[in-house]
Design a protein around this motif. Structure first.
Motif, PDB file in Angstrom:
ATOM      1  N   GLU A 185       8.166  -0.791 -14.875  1.00  0.00           N
ATOM      2  CA  GLU A 185       6.932  -1.542 -14.662  1.00  0.00           C
ATOM      3  C   GLU A 185       6.649  -1.724 -13.182  1.00  0.00           C
ATOM      4  N   GLY A 186       7.075  -0.736 -12.384  1.00  0.00           N
ATOM      5  CA  GLY A 186       6.775  -0.731 -10.967  1.00  0.00           C
ATOM      6  C   GLY A 186       5.460  -0.035 -10.670  1.00  0.00           C
ATOM      7  N   ASN A 187       5.044  -0.094  -9.408  1.00  0.00           N
ATOM      8  CA  ASN A 187       3.786   0.519  -8.968  1.00  0.00           C
ATOM      9  C   ASN A 187       4.079   1.715  -8.080  1.00  0.00           C
ATOM     10  N   ILE A 188       3.297   2.766  -8.224  1.00  0.00           N
ATOM     11  CA  ILE A 188       3.524   3.992  -7.464  1.00  0.00           C
ATOM     12  C   ILE A 188       2.229   4.464  -6.808  1.00  0.00           C
ATOM     13  N   LYS A 189       2.402   5.207  -5.705  1.00  0.00           N
ATOM     14  CA  LYS A 189       1.241   5.729  -4.979  1.00  0.00           C
ATOM     15  C   LYS A 189       1.613   7.061  -4.349  1.00  0.00           C
ATOM     16  N   GLN A 190       0.649   7.971  -4.232  1.00  0.00           N
ATOM     17  CA  GLN A 190       0.867   9.243  -3.559  1.00  0.00           C
ATOM     18  C   GLN A 190      -0.037   9.359  -2.329  1.00  0.00           C
ATOM     19  N   ILE A 191       0.509   9.955  -1.265  1.00  0.00           N
ATOM     20  CA  ILE A 191      -0.166  10.067   0.023  1.00  0.00           C
ATOM     21  C   ILE A 191      -0.049  11.522   0.493  1.00  0.00           C
ATOM     22  N   PRO A 192      -1.147  12.141   0.950  1.00  0.00           N
ATOM     23  CA  PRO A 192      -1.034  13.513   1.488  1.00  0.00           C
ATOM     24  C   PRO A 192      -0.143  13.559   2.728  1.00  0.00           C
TER      25      PRO A 192
END
Length: 237
Positions: A185-192
Motif C-alpha cells: 500500500e505504498g506510493n510509486i512514481k516514475q521519472i524520465p
C-alpha cells in the motif's frame, strides 16, 4: 529524520567498468546533498572484480562491499543490498552505468511524497531487439501487475528502506519492485532519466531473459500477490 542514501551496485564480471564506477559514483557521493554510501554486491564474479572492489573500498570510506560465495543472480544481489542497508533510503544502479548517478537527484526530489521512485529510460541507446523485447516484457508485466510503470527494468531506483526490506524477493522479482511496493500500500512514481550505451563488459541478459523469463515470473507474482501478508499496527502495549 534526516535522509541518507545507500546505493546498491550489483556486480557480476564487470572488471572493465569498475574504475568508471569508482570515479562517477565517488564524485556523486562527494557532491550529493545528503549523505551517500555505495555498497557493492559481488554476485560471484569469476574475473578480477572482487580484487578491484576491495581496492576501491580500501581507498574510500564511501564504498563497502558484500561478496557472494557463488553466483546467485540479480534479484539475490539486490535483496542482499536491501538487507545490509542501514540508511533510511536505498538506491540501485547497474555497474555498467548505462544510467547516470547524477540522476539520483531527480528521484530524490520526489522521495518524500513517494515510497519508491524509479527512472524511465528516455531515448534508450540499446539495440532494436533489446528495446522491442523490453517493451513487450514491460507490457506483459503491466497487464499482470496494474502498476502503471513503463520501464520496471530501469536500473535506477530509490526506495524507502523500510519498504525495501519488506519485499519478499525471489529470482526474477527485481522486475516487480514497483508492484511489490503497491502490495504494501505504498506510493510509486516514475521519472524520465538519461540512458547511455554500454561502454564495456557484456550484457547479462539475452532474449529469453528479457521476454520469456519475465512472462513466467508474472505467474509467480500473481501467486505472491494472492498469498502476500500485509498489516498495520494500531496500538502497542
Amino acid at each position: 529524520m534526516d535522509k541518507a542514501l545507500t546505493i546498491v551496485v550489483p556486480v557480476y564480471n564487470e572488471e572493465d567498468n569498475l574504475e568508471r564506477v569508482e570515479k562517477e559514483l565517488g564524485a556523486y557521493a562527494e557532491n550529493a546533498k545528503i549523505p551517500v554510501k555505495i555498497l557493492f554486491v559481488n554476485d560471484g564474479s569469476k574475473d578480477k572484480s572482487q580484487e578491484m572492489i576491495e581496492n576501491i573500498c580500501a581507498n574510500s570510506d564511501t564504498f563497502n562491499y558484500i561478496c557472494f560465495a557463488e553466483n546467485r543472480g540479480l534479484s539475490a544481489a539486490i535483496k542482499a543490498g536491501f538487507d545490509h542497508t542501514e540508511t533510511n533510503l536505498v538506491g540501485y544502479i547497474d555497474s555498467d552505468l548505462q544510467t547516470a548517478p547524477a540522476d539520483f537527484d531527480l528521484l530524490l526530489e520526489h522521495i518524500d511524497e513517494y515510497d519508491l521512485v524509479t527512472g524511465v529510460r528516455a531515448n534508450r541507446k540499446d539495440s532494436f531487439v533489446k528495446n522491442m523485447s523490453s517493451k513487450i516484457a514491460n507490457g506483459i508485466r503491466r497487464a499482470f501487475t496494474k502498476d502503471g510503470m513503463d520501464d520496471t527494468g530501469c536500473p535506477l531506483k530509490i526506495i524507502k528502506t523500510d519498504f525495501a526490506k519488506r519485499i519478499p524477493m525471489f529470482k526474477g522479482l527485481h522486475r516487480f519492485l514497483p508492484a511489490m511496493i503497491l502490495l504494501q500500500e505504498g506510493n510509486i512514481k516514475q521519472i524520465p532519466v538519461q540512458h547511455f550505451p554500454r561502454i564495456a563488459g557484456q550484457a547479462k541478459y539475452g532474449l529469453w531473459n528479457r521476454l520469456f523469463g519475465p512472462l513466467m515470473d508474472c505467474f509467480a507474482y500473481l501467486w505472491m500477490k494472492k498469498k502476500y501478508i500485509n498489516y498495520s499496527i494500531a496500538k502497542k502495549g
